[in-house]
Scaffold this motif. Structure first.
Motif, mmCIF file in Angstrom:
data_model
loop_
_atom_site.group_PDB
_atom_site.id
_atom_site.type_symbol
_atom_site.label_atom_id
_atom_site.label_comp_id
_atom_site.label_asym_id
_atom_site.label_seq_id
_atom_site.Cartn_x
_atom_site.Cartn_y
_atom_site.Cartn_z
ATOM 1 N N PHE A 206 29.119 23.811 75.045
ATOM 2 C CA PHE A 206 30.389 23.618 74.352
ATOM 3 C C PHE A 206 30.434 22.365 73.482
ATOM 4 N N TYR A 207 29.420 21.512 73.574
ATOM 5 C CA TYR A 207 29.395 20.294 72.775
ATOM 6 C C TYR A 207 28.057 20.208 72.045
ATOM 7 N N PRO A 208 27.953 20.857 70.892
ATOM 8 C CA PRO A 208 26.660 20.940 70.183
ATOM 9 C C PRO A 208 26.112 19.603 69.740
ATOM 10 N N TRP A 209 26.953 18.584 69.637
ATOM 11 C CA TRP A 209 26.480 17.274 69.190
ATOM 12 C C TRP A 209 25.924 16.424 70.338
ATOM 13 N N PHE B 149 18.229 20.673 75.774
ATOM 14 C CA PHE B 149 18.060 19.219 75.816
ATOM 15 C C PHE B 149 16.571 18.865 75.770
ATOM 16 N N ASP B 150 15.985 18.660 76.916
ATOM 17 C CA ASP B 150 14.550 18.378 77.002
ATOM 18 C C ASP B 150 14.066 18.709 78.408
ATOM 19 N N ARG B 151 12.792 18.547 78.622
ATOM 20 C CA ARG B 151 12.214 18.942 79.912
ATOM 21 C C ARG B 151 12.737 18.083 81.060
ATOM 22 N N LYS B 152 13.061 16.832 80.811
ATOM 23 C CA LYS B 152 13.583 15.975 81.874
ATOM 24 C C LYS B 152 14.895 16.524 82.431
ATOM 25 N N VAL B 153 15.739 16.991 81.539
ATOM 26 C CA VAL B 153 17.013 17.560 81.972
ATOM 27 C C VAL B 153 16.773 18.849 82.758
#
Length: 490
Positions: free
Chosen positions: A461-464, A150-154
């Protein structure tokens, strides 16, 4: 031939006599308060000394010193299978588990032991879906995956929830067994908890992952040894295995496949298996303590074998704890220790029972205390080592100079580990003033663990799915908990 149960039967008569005389509290104080002998203290002290010596060895005498990130946090990524498997089993089982499962079975029967099925399901999910991803990416912490996906925030959100959860959980892990043993033996809780915690901080800070793993290996042997000793002595005291089983079967307590779909029943097969499967999937698949041990293995095949051995170890401990609960019920079947107020809380049942049967085996209380606190130490050391790695990798390392040496980085992690340990020692005395300690701890853990598992499932499991979707989902799960009063803990 009539079975002889002089201690229990006389206790039952004495309770009735004292209650009639209006002196139930005085009886409870005198009858349930036992004291440890010099041998008991020696056995417990030996466990602490050996644990501390393991930390000293890996800090000063081992061939590879704990002065790099790889060595301190990951054990060089080339550790032996056996001690790591023992460590993983030990870190999963806390003092709360050793005290709680027998008490649960004593009170409600064997249906709770269906958690063995949930353990297998969670282990399969971990070995098939989660661990291969972490292993292929060569991560130091499981939360680094969130930054990549995702990104650093996550990533920071996941790491923050992990640290907060463990900081709240470790003091409870130490306090509950200390309180239970204090109330049946008189051991000073304000003396024993700081000593235990400081020993744990000492060997975890100095020796890193290798010290944690080998100390856990020692401690799991003490756990098994204490439980087997209790089973052997207790079964003989009550009249044998057939007596234990028959007295429980006669009261319909030996159920395992209660397929009732009523959600209001405390334990059914579906409730235990489904509920605990989600809880254990988090612990086996994305919890840093578990992932970190898998990543110290030299290859993925070894990591999967590690999980299989750990599942077997956890299942065996669950079975032993279940039988211990059946054994306690067989011993007290005509004198319930809770309803007669011999003990005031269910987590005191096992310490009280051990003190009752210890007359025939000197040193058993000390061995039991060493086993219970070994479980607490393993959970605490795992938490401290994992948190120090997560805090450094996710909160400090991004702001460090790229030229920072490995020695400096490992030193910083040791400082973090020591500080976290001291915080946990202080929080033990805060936990002492809370009501419903265990329920509070599980509730707070449930708030954090549910969203964390959801984040990882969403990513794998959810690439989108995007980071925006993740933030909304995580916030929604917290709001739903607060609105409906939900509790993710099991």
């Amino acid at each position: 031939m009539e079975e002889e149960l002089p201690v229990l039967h006389n206790a039952y008569i004495e309770v009735e006599d004292k209650i009639e005389d209006g002196d139930s509290n005085g009886w409870r104080d005198s009858a349930t308060r036992h004291y440890f002998s010099a041998l008991d203290y020696s056995l417990f002290g030996a466990m602490l000394v050996l644990s501390a010596m393991i930390g000293i060895y890996f800090a000063f005498f081992a061939k590879k010193k704990q002065n790099t990130i790889s060595e301190y946090l990951m054990g060089g990524r080339n550790m032996s299978l056996a001690p790591v498997a023992m460590s993983l089993t030990a870190s999963y089982v806390s003092g709360i588990t050793l005290l709680g499962v027998p008490s649960e079975v004593y009170t409600y029967g064997t249906q709770f032991s269906a958690l063995c099925f949930a353990t297998v399901i969670a282990g399969l999910f971990s070995a098939i879906f989660f661990i291969p991803v972490f292993y292929e990416l060569h991560l130091n912490t499981s939360y680094e995956y969130l930054g990549i996906r995702f990104d650093r925030k996550v990533q920071v959100l996941g790491s923050f929830l992990f640290v907060v959860t463990y900081l709240l959980y470790i003091p409870v892990v130490i306090y509950v067994p200390a309180l239970a043993i204090n109330q049946v033996s008189g051991v000073n809780i304000h003396l024993i908890t700081p000593i235990v915690c400081l020993v744990c901080i000492f060997y975890t800070t100095l020796g890193g992952m290798k010290a944690v793993v080998w100390a856990d290996a020692l401690q799991i042997l003490l756990m098994f040894g204490s439980l087997f000793a209790i089973i052997g002595v207790g079964t003989n005291t009550v009249g044998g295995f057939n007596t234990v089983w028959q007295r429980n079967a006669d009261t319909n307590r030996t159920e395992l496949f209660n397929m009732d779909l009523d959600p209001t029943i405390r334990h059914t097969f579906w409730g235990v298996v489904i509920g605990l499967s989600f809880n254990l999937t988090y612990h086996f698949s994305v919890n840093q303590g578990m992932v970190q041990r898998c990543l110290v293995m030299p290859n993925l095949k070894q990591a999967r074998i590690l999980i299989a051995i750990a599942l077997a170890g956890v299942s065996i401990l669950t079975a032993i704890s279940t039988y211990t609960g059946l054994q306690m019920f067989a011993a007290y079947y005509d004198c319930d220790q809770l309803s007669t107020k011999v003990v005031s809380e269910s987590d005191q049942l096992l310490p009280h029972y051990v003190m009752e049967i210890a007359k025939s085996l000197p040193g058993l209380p000390g061995l039991f205390m060493a086993g219970v606190f070994s479980a607490a130490l393993s959970s605490m050391s795992t938490g401290l080592n994992s948190m120090s790695g997560v805090i450094y990798e996710d909160f400090i390392s991004p702001f460090m100079s790229p030229r920072t040496s490995e020695e400096r980085a490992s030193f910083i992690m040791k400082i973090i580990c020591a500080i976290l340990g001291i915080i946990c020692v202080g929080m033990v005395f805060i936990v002492e003033n809370l009501e419903g300690v265990i329920q509070t701890a599980w509730s707070l853990e449930g708030i954090a663990c549910g969203p964390k598992l959801g984040i990882f499932i969403l990513g794998m499991f959810y690439p989108w799915a995007s980071s925006t979707v993740q933030h909304i989902g995580s916030l929604g799960s917290k709001c739903r908990w607060s609105i409906f009063g939900g509790d993710g803990g099991i």
